[in-house]
Design an enzyme around this catalytic site. Sequence first.
Site, short mmCIF file in Angstrom:
data_model
loop_
_atom_site.label_atom_id
_atom_site.label_comp_id
_atom_site.label_asym_id
_atom_site.label_seq_id
_atom_site.Cartn_x
_atom_site.Cartn_y
_atom_site.Cartn_z
N CYS A 194 0.83 -1.20 0.00
CA CYS A 194 0.00 0.00 0.00
C CYS A 194 0.87 1.26 0.00
O CYS A 194 1.79 1.37 0.82
CB CYS A 194 -0.90 0.00 1.22
SG CYS A 194 -1.92 1.48 1.37
N CYS B 198 -0.93 5.80 7.10
CA CYS B 198 -2.23 5.30 7.54
C CYS B 198 -2.07 4.53 8.85
O CYS B 198 -1.08 3.86 9.07
CB CYS B 198 -2.81 4.39 6.46
SG CYS B 198 -4.31 3.53 6.95
N CYS C 267 -7.47 -0.08 -0.36
CA CYS C 267 -6.90 -0.60 0.89
C CYS C 267 -6.44 -2.02 0.63
O CYS C 267 -7.20 -2.86 0.15
CB CYS C 267 -7.93 -0.57 2.01
SG CYS C 267 -7.38 -1.37 3.53
N ASP D 68 -15.47 -15.12 24.95
CA ASP D 68 -14.84 -14.36 23.86
C ASP D 68 -14.99 -12.88 24.18
O ASP D 68 -15.78 -12.17 23.55
CB ASP D 68 -15.51 -14.72 22.53
CG ASP D 68 -14.82 -14.06 21.33
OD1 ASP D 68 -13.75 -13.46 21.52
OD2 ASP D 68 -15.35 -14.16 20.22
N CYS E 180 -8.68 -11.63 21.96
CA CYS E 180 -8.10 -10.70 20.99
C CYS E 180 -6.99 -9.87 21.63
O CYS E 180 -6.47 -8.95 20.99
CB CYS E 180 -9.17 -9.79 20.39
SG CYS E 180 -10.10 -8.84 21.60
#
Length: 483
Positions: free
Chosen positions: A99, A105, A189, A413, A440
């Site tokens: 990219c 970004c 993207c 989760d 996560c």
Amino acid sequence: MELKKNSIYTIEITDMGNEGEGIGHLSLSDVANNKTGTDISTKASSEDGNNVQNITVFVKDTVIGDVAEISIMKAKKSIAYGRLVRLITPSPYRVTPVCPVAKSCGGCSLQHISYEKQLEYKWNKVRECLRRIGKIENPDTLMEPIYGMKEPYHYRNKAQFPVGRDKNGNIVIGFYAGRTHSIIDSDTCAIGAKVNDQILPIIRTFLTEYNISTYNETTGQGLVRHILTRVGFTTGEVMVCLIINGKKLPHADELISRLTKISGMTSICLNINTEKTNKILGPTCKTLWGSPYITDYIGNVKYRISPLSFYQVNPVQTKVLYEKALEYADLNGEETVWDMYCGIGTISLFLAQKAKQVYGVEIVPQAILDARKNAELNDIHNVEFFTGKAEEVVPSIYEKGGDGSHADVVVVDPPRKGCDKILLDTLIRMNPKRLVYVSCDPATLARDIAILTPAGYHLKKVAVVDQFGHTGHVESVVLLSRA
């Protein structure tokens, strides 16, 4: 002995931080021999007078193996933050980003690192959290090889693009630069769905032609705030949702005419957000054309996805993650299972295929409505969903006894902050045979493991799954068992 702001040093990058930034070290002699820059109030010694032998320096945009010239931007007692000035010897793991705006970004912090090295970094990140925070000895022996992507580009089925104006009044659509709300203008993207490359130019042209205002965060004025896209990777269905600071989009029929020429277009809608807030989505959605939702599959389970639905952004790797969670749950059809933080029922419905009964709990009412619809859509009847905070709903049900108060297996989760302490205490009292923790954030995962271990739950297996290629984020799923 003081570090100086803007002072220049040569440093070798030997490690990577939590966000993927490079880490190197400066010795006391490095600091003593450098006379450039401006004094800043950080000394290379501790408060008790003992010398600190090395100052740890974090440098964005560097890679393990780089030898680089850096400028000191900020410093504390024994750590500092530097800016890359130039590469002296590039790392063998350094690659050219796909990219063109990857550096500016805020989306892809690791795109300048080879994918193989990214996977190694993420596996090590989970291992070190388990070792340091979770107090697990030799976690390597419990960890499977990382599950990486076959194709680490164009994997995201969801994207949210802020819309604004540059200093010349031109429309900008893209992503926020790292740690700012400055929009990096781009129509493409590298990790987003390819169909976005068709959608964004259409909307940009439409807004320009009809002189439609864009939102200004400072004043709270202007209409169009964000563009949300969602794509069903299995079904090919496409959703476009404009988040607006108002109730109506002028000339909407013209935009619909243009967007519906895109193959797979299924849903075009508005989300109403009139609050002066950084929160992207408001509570109300209005369908302009087509369906209020799209559908997609994870494995053989079908899901309805609305603009407000939480749904994993990488469906290919989500299937890997959920299949691993199902494997760790080790269900034979006789178990009662609780799924905490169940969202729209993604894991719950996966588990229901093998369990006797599944209970799911989620704080977002719309998500629970979606979860119930998804159960109907798949003709799955051995699931029941509750709305509320897991740390409130589950203790209440447990205290009352009866249906749902017992669990053979619990799956959690949670968001990045991990599980609430009250919920963990309740899970310990419920005494399930197995806990499957999908995470996560390896740091909060390890913290919660350290709470569960003294209660008799032992870490048995760990799988690391790369859900977010080219970013510093990583998903993992672990099995904790009383046996």
